[in-house]
Design a protein around this motif. Structure first.
Motif, PDB file in Angstrom:
ATOM      1  N   HIS A  53      -1.350  11.462  -3.733  1.00 30.94           N
ATOM      2  CA  HIS A  53      -0.934  11.039  -5.062  1.00 30.94           C
ATOM      3  C   HIS A  53      -1.104   9.537  -5.235  1.00 30.94           C
ATOM      4  CE1 HIS A  53       0.375  15.047  -5.393  1.00 30.94           C
ATOM      5  NE2 HIS A  53       1.326  14.919  -4.490  1.00 30.94           N
ATOM      6  N   SER A  54      -2.127   8.998  -4.629  1.00 38.50           N
ATOM      7  CA  SER A  54      -2.390   7.566  -4.713  1.00 38.50           C
ATOM      8  C   SER A  54      -2.500   7.107  -6.158  1.00 38.50           C
ATOM      9  CB  SER A  54      -3.685   7.275  -3.971  1.00 38.50           C
ATOM     10  OG  SER A  54      -3.953   5.914  -3.990  1.00 38.50           O
ATOM     11  N   LEU A  55      -1.914   5.936  -6.436  1.00 37.45           N
ATOM     12  CA  LEU A  55      -1.915   5.437  -7.821  1.00 37.45           C
ATOM     13  C   LEU A  55      -3.303   4.992  -8.257  1.00 37.45           C
ATOM     14  CD1 LEU A  55       1.330   3.315  -7.938  1.00 37.45           C
ATOM     15  CD2 LEU A  55       0.843   5.347  -9.255  1.00 37.45           C
ATOM     16  N   TRP A 115      -0.230   3.545  -2.552  1.00 40.19           N
ATOM     17  CA  TRP A 115      -1.669   3.475  -2.755  1.00 40.19           C
ATOM     18  C   TRP A 115      -2.447   4.233  -1.677  1.00 40.19           C
ATOM     19  CZ3 TRP A 115       0.876   0.242  -5.874  1.00 40.19           C
ATOM     20  CH2 TRP A 115       0.298  -0.032  -7.094  1.00 40.19           C
ATOM     21  N   PHE A 143       0.822  -1.218   0.000  1.00 40.46           N
ATOM     22  CA  PHE A 143       0.000   0.000   0.000  1.00 40.46           C
ATOM     23  C   PHE A 143       0.855   1.266   0.000  1.00 40.46           C
ATOM     24  CE2 PHE A 143      -3.183  -3.047   1.103  1.00 40.46           C
ATOM     25  CZ  PHE A 143      -4.361  -2.522   0.596  1.00 40.46           C
TER      26      PHE A 143
END
Lengths: 133, 258
Positions: A131-133, A127, A124
């Motif tokens: 700027h989480s994918l 994630w 994680f």
């Protein structure tokens, strides 16, 4: 991706033929060789199938074009972690688990409990947050 | 128009400051500026210190195979060779210890293992239905839990997880029954080979179950289902199908071929 998939296809055919020749020459008394060679052919066929399947979906790439230019291939290749400590923690807890198999189950339990945190932290890492994918 | 060529080639080497100076002094000022404008902008951005990238690039050109997917296939190739080693061990020891195989394989319950196999194969089907939803970018269901047609990737992956968990639990039960029948890892060579092959496979299934949990967990990290989340779901399905196919081969070898 015709070149790539044909390469693996013929490699697979080669392994099938070699498996037969190997087995025939020792009269099918030694079976490890033919089995390993046959499964090597499955490896090649699996890669060949995947490349063929992918090539059918994405179409021709710049390198498939004889007049292609290098700059056509530029762009983002994907996401790569710039820097991370997480794999070290995962490796450390995995080492504890494997040492636990040799030393005692109590160590394995400690390693596995820490491993839960290491694994979740690792998977994680990119994630969460803004700027989480 | 012959002056354009030397002007352009000079611009690549000159600093933005000197360009501006020349532009003021030269007789062809405005024209020179027109040509220089785009070049100056690029050299200015190149010279700027790079800050943190605001959004992480999602994927490359359309005609490039996805690196995550391709990497997974390469890794699965090495996994295949790992299982190839186990198969080779099985066939080698079987060929030198045929009488032992004759007595020990009669203790196996083929019907029980067949049902278990069916559960794993069906779980692969559920997984693929989840992948179809993931590729469409639908993480969660749009209807109620009973409207199966409106399920998202998450619901299908939970169902896959349950079927996979049933398989592993079934195998644990089978192990306990075999141990009661005196097939143990250290008992004889048949037991060693049997538990090595099926045990390593069961570990892979367990790893897949953990991966499913992490992939389902990732769907909750963003408001919108992202490309990277979907990619993770797709490559996990590759792994699951691979483990499924390996089990079919193991089942055929250990239970049917004996």
């Amino acid at each position: 991706m015709k070149v790539e998939y044909r390469l693996f296809l013929w490699l697979g055919v080669f392994f099938v033929v070699m498996s037969g020749i190997y087995g025939f020459w020792n009269g099918w008394t030694e079976l490890a060789g033919p089995v390993a060679l046959l499964l090597s052919s499955f490896l090649a066929f699996m890669v060949a199938f995947y490349i063929w399947y992918t090539g059918r979906h994405i179409g021709l790439r710049p390198e498939d074009d004889a007049d292609g230019e290098i700059h056509q291939f530029e762009g983002d290749y994907g996401f790569f972690s710039p820097h991370s400590w997480q794999p070290l923690f995962v490796g450390f807890t995995a080492a504890l688990c494997f040492a636990g198999l040799a030393i005692g189950w109590w160590l394995f339990i400690i390693g596995a409990s820490l491993g839960v945190f290491a694994l979740i932290g690792w998977t994680f890492e990119y994630w969460h947050g803004e700027h989480s994918l | 128009m012959s002056w354009i060529v030397p002007a352009r080639s000079g611009a690549g080497l000159a600093l933005p400051g000197t360009d501006a100076l020349r532009m003021d002094q030269g007789p062809r000022g405005p024209r020179f500026a027109d040509i220089m404008a785009p070049v100056e902008t690029t050299s200015a951005t190149r010279g700027m210190p790079r800050g943190p990238v605001p959004s992480i690039p999602q994927h490359g050109p359309v005609t490039r195979p996805n690196l995550v997917a391709m990497g997974t296939i390469v890794w699965l190739s090495s996994e295949l060779m790992f299982f190839a080693g186990l198969f080779a061990v099985y066939f080698t020891i079987r060929s030198v210890r045929a009488p032992l195989w004759h007595t020990e394989t009669q203790k196996l319950s083929v019907g029980y293992a067949a049902v278990n196999t069916l559960m794993l194969v069906v779980s692969s089907v559920w997984c693929q239905l989840g992948v179809m939803k993931a590729e469409r970018g639908q993480a969660a269901r749009t209807g109620t839990l009973l409207q199966v047609g409106r399920w998202g990737m998450r619901e299908w992956y939970v169902l896959t997880y349950l079927f996979g968990a049933f398989f592993v639990s079934g195998q644990v039960l089978e192990y306990s029954r075999l141990v009661q029948d005196n097939i143990t890892m250290s008992g004889n060579v048949y037991g060693s080979v049997f538990f090595l092959a099926t045990g390593f496979h069961a570990l892979h299934v367990t790893g897949g179950l953990i991966a499913f949990l992490l992939i389902i967990g990732r769907t909750f990290t963003t408001r919108h289902y992202s490309h990277n989340q979907a990619m993770g779901a797709v490559v996990t399905s590759y792994y699951w199908h691979f483990v499924d196919v390996v089990w079919i081969a193991l089942f055929a070898t250990i239970y049917l071929l004996k």
